[in-house]
Motif scaffolding. Sequence first.
Motif, PDB file in Angstrom:
ATOM      1  N   PHE A   9      -6.636  25.596   6.705  1.00 33.39           N
ATOM      2  CA  PHE A   9      -7.763  24.635   5.809  1.00 33.39           C
ATOM      3  C   PHE A   9      -9.003  24.577   5.435  1.00 33.39           C
ATOM      4  O   PHE A   9      -9.559  23.615   4.462  1.00 33.39           O
ATOM      5  N   GLU A  10      -9.840  25.549   6.061  1.00 32.49           N
ATOM      6  CA  GLU A  10     -11.288  25.732   6.174  1.00 32.49           C
ATOM      7  C   GLU A  10     -11.636  25.557   4.002  1.00 32.49           C
ATOM      8  O   GLU A  10     -12.521  24.599   4.252  1.00 32.49           O
ATOM      9  N   PRO A  11     -11.307  26.369   3.653  1.00 37.52           N
ATOM     10  CA  PRO A  11     -12.049  25.887   2.090  1.00 37.52           C
ATOM     11  C   PRO A  11     -11.179  24.746   0.903  1.00 37.52           C
ATOM     12  O   PRO A  11     -12.361  24.837   0.057  1.00 37.52           O
ATOM     13  N   LEU A  12     -10.611  24.176   1.519  1.00 38.88           N
ATOM     14  CA  LEU A  12     -10.178  22.941   1.095  1.00 38.88           C
ATOM     15  C   LEU A  12     -11.150  21.935   1.882  1.00 38.88           C
ATOM     16  O   LEU A  12     -11.586  21.332   2.612  1.00 38.88           O
ATOM     17  N   PRO A  13     -11.671  20.868   0.428  1.00 44.05           N
ATOM     18  CA  PRO A  13     -13.220  19.636   0.974  1.00 44.05           C
ATOM     19  C   PRO A  13     -12.099  19.295   1.615  1.00 44.05           C
ATOM     20  O   PRO A  13     -11.324  18.627   1.287  1.00 44.05           O
ATOM     21  N   GLY A  14     -12.580  18.557   2.382  1.00 40.25           N
ATOM     22  CA  GLY A  14     -11.982  17.173   3.186  1.00 40.25           C
ATOM     23  C   GLY A  14     -11.538  17.721   4.580  1.00 40.25           C
ATOM     24  O   GLY A  14     -10.833  16.524   5.317  1.00 40.25           O
ATOM     25  N   SER A  15     -10.787  18.776   5.166  1.00 39.99           N
ATOM     26  CA  SER A  15      -9.706  19.400   6.065  1.00 39.99           C
ATOM     27  C   SER A  15     -10.743  19.041   6.613  1.00 39.99           C
ATOM     28  O   SER A  15     -12.231  19.158   6.952  1.00 39.99           O
ATOM     29  N   GLU A  16     -10.047  18.902   8.093  1.00 45.49           N
ATOM     30  CA  GLU A  16     -10.919  19.034   9.854  1.00 45.49           C
ATOM     31  C   GLU A  16      -9.570  19.211  10.676  1.00 45.49           C
ATOM     32  O   GLU A  16      -8.920  18.547  10.766  1.00 45.49           O
ATOM     33  N   GLN A  17     -10.522  20.367  11.225  1.00 37.46           N
ATOM     34  CA  GLN A  17      -9.582  20.547  12.660  1.00 37.46           C
ATOM     35  C   GLN A  17      -7.897  21.354  12.485  1.00 37.46           C
ATOM     36  O   GLN A  17      -7.159  20.845  12.583  1.00 37.46           O
ATOM     37  N   GLY A  18      -7.992  21.623  10.854  1.00 38.36           N
ATOM     38  CA  GLY A  18      -6.512  22.388  10.741  1.00 38.36           C
ATOM     39  C   GLY A  18      -5.818  21.467  10.072  1.00 38.36           C
ATOM     40  O   GLY A  18      -4.625  21.826   9.620  1.00 38.36           O
ATOM     41  N   LYS A  19      -6.305  19.998   9.000  1.00 35.71           N
ATOM     42  CA  LYS A  19      -5.323  19.133   9.127  1.00 35.71           C
ATOM     43  C   LYS A  19      -5.980  18.748   8.079  1.00 35.71           C
ATOM     44  O   LYS A  19      -7.164  18.145   7.956  1.00 35.71           O
ATOM     45  N   ILE A  20      -5.806  18.382   7.209  1.00 31.34           N
ATOM     46  CA  ILE A  20      -5.801  17.284   5.492  1.00 31.34           C
ATOM     47  C   ILE A  20      -4.602  16.528   5.127  1.00 31.34           C
ATOM     48  O   ILE A  20      -3.627  16.166   5.962  1.00 31.34           O
ATOM     49  N   LYS A  21      -5.130  15.109   5.218  1.00 30.34           N
ATOM     50  CA  LYS A  21      -4.630  13.809   5.167  1.00 30.34           C
ATOM     51  C   LYS A  21      -4.869  13.340   3.371  1.00 30.34           C
ATOM     52  O   LYS A  21      -6.158  13.205   3.263  1.00 30.34           O
ATOM     53  N   LEU A  22      -3.444  12.873   3.080  1.00 30.06           N
ATOM     54  CA  LEU A  22      -3.644  12.839   1.142  1.00 30.06           C
ATOM     55  C   LEU A  22      -3.126  11.143   1.114  1.00 30.06           C
ATOM     56  O   LEU A  22      -1.881  11.220   1.110  1.00 30.06           O
ATOM     57  N   ASN A  23      -4.369  10.672   0.420  1.00 28.72           N
ATOM     58  CA  ASN A  23      -3.473   9.232   0.237  1.00 28.72           C
ATOM     59  C   ASN A  23      -2.389   9.475  -0.818  1.00 28.72           C
ATOM     60  O   ASN A  23      -2.399  10.057  -1.731  1.00 28.72           O
ATOM     61  N   THR A  28       0.881  -1.220   0.066  1.00 31.89           N
ATOM     62  CA  THR A  28       0.196  -0.299  -0.258  1.00 31.89           C
ATOM     63  C   THR A  28       0.885   0.861   0.024  1.00 31.89           C
ATOM     64  O   THR A  28       1.966   0.836   0.757  1.00 31.89           O
ATOM     65  N   GLY A  29       0.444   2.391  -0.026  1.00 31.78           N
ATOM     66  CA  GLY A  29       0.862   3.717  -0.627  1.00 31.78           C
ATOM     67  C   GLY A  29       0.815   4.572   0.970  1.00 31.78           C
ATOM     68  O   GLY A  29       1.439   3.302   2.190  1.00 31.78           O
ATOM     69  N   GLY A  30       0.811   5.106   1.063  1.00 31.73           N
ATOM     70  CA  GLY A  30       0.685   5.895   2.842  1.00 31.73           C
ATOM     71  C   GLY A  30       0.163   7.386   2.835  1.00 31.73           C
ATOM     72  O   GLY A  30      -1.146   7.683   1.447  1.00 31.73           O
ATOM     73  N   LYS A  31       0.382   8.068   3.656  1.00 32.29           N
ATOM     74  CA  LYS A  31      -0.807   9.510   3.671  1.00 32.29           C
ATOM     75  C   LYS A  31       0.156  10.376   3.304  1.00 32.29           C
ATOM     76  O   LYS A  31       1.431  10.925   5.106  1.00 32.29           O
ATOM     77  N   LEU A  32       0.360  11.676   3.280  1.00 27.11           N
ATOM     78  CA  LEU A  32       0.943  12.954   3.811  1.00 27.11           C
ATOM     79  C   LEU A  32      -0.250  13.607   4.362  1.00 27.11           C
ATOM     80  O   LEU A  32      -0.915  13.807   4.152  1.00 27.11           O
ATOM     81  N   ILE A  33       0.237  13.871   5.376  1.00 31.84           N
ATOM     82  CA  ILE A  33      -0.133  14.422   6.673  1.00 31.84           C
ATOM     83  C   ILE A  33      -0.044  15.893   6.948  1.00 31.84           C
ATOM     84  O   ILE A  33       1.379  16.457   7.203  1.00 31.84           O
ATOM     85  N   ILE A  34      -0.632  17.421   6.478  1.00 32.08           N
ATOM     86  CA  ILE A  34       0.117  18.279   6.640  1.00 32.08           C
ATOM     87  C   ILE A  34      -1.434  19.481   7.875  1.00 32.08           C
ATOM     88  O   ILE A  34      -1.823  19.155   7.751  1.00 32.08           O
TER      89      ILE A  34
END
Length: 132
Positions: free
Chosen positions: A87-101, A73-79
């Motif tokens: 990060f509010e304008p970015l869809p799917g962000s939660e509590q100032g964090k985004i997890k990219l597959n 499997t790949g992984g996640k880039l967590i920002i």
Amino acid sequence: MSIPFNYSMYETEDVKVEVKEVKGILSFLDGELLFEYKVYDMMGNGLSNLSKFSIQLDHIKKIQYKKGLLFFTGGKLIIEANQWAFFEPLPGSEQGKIKLNIKRNDKNEAIRFSTKINLYMSQKRLGDMEGE
């Protein structure tokens, strides 16, 4: 430097839960992260035009790559941002964090990407401290 990403997001309206997929490219340009992405339904139909969102690295608290649980499997880039609102304008962000597959084929590039960003942020903070 750019890296492809994707992630799922869940929207709930009363009883209905809708799953949407976000696919895009994350780039590092001139001291900021640029997200270029489209939103798709689970059938692969595009729900949005190409959207762009950028954030200055000064607003990033940390970025890290976490490998997947299994070898294939790949992984996640967590920002994580300094404040939730960034990060509010970015869809799917939660509590100032985004997890990219990140796909397995792109994991080495994701590791280099996060290392480069962290090095850049460290050098900038050191430079800011020396300038005080």
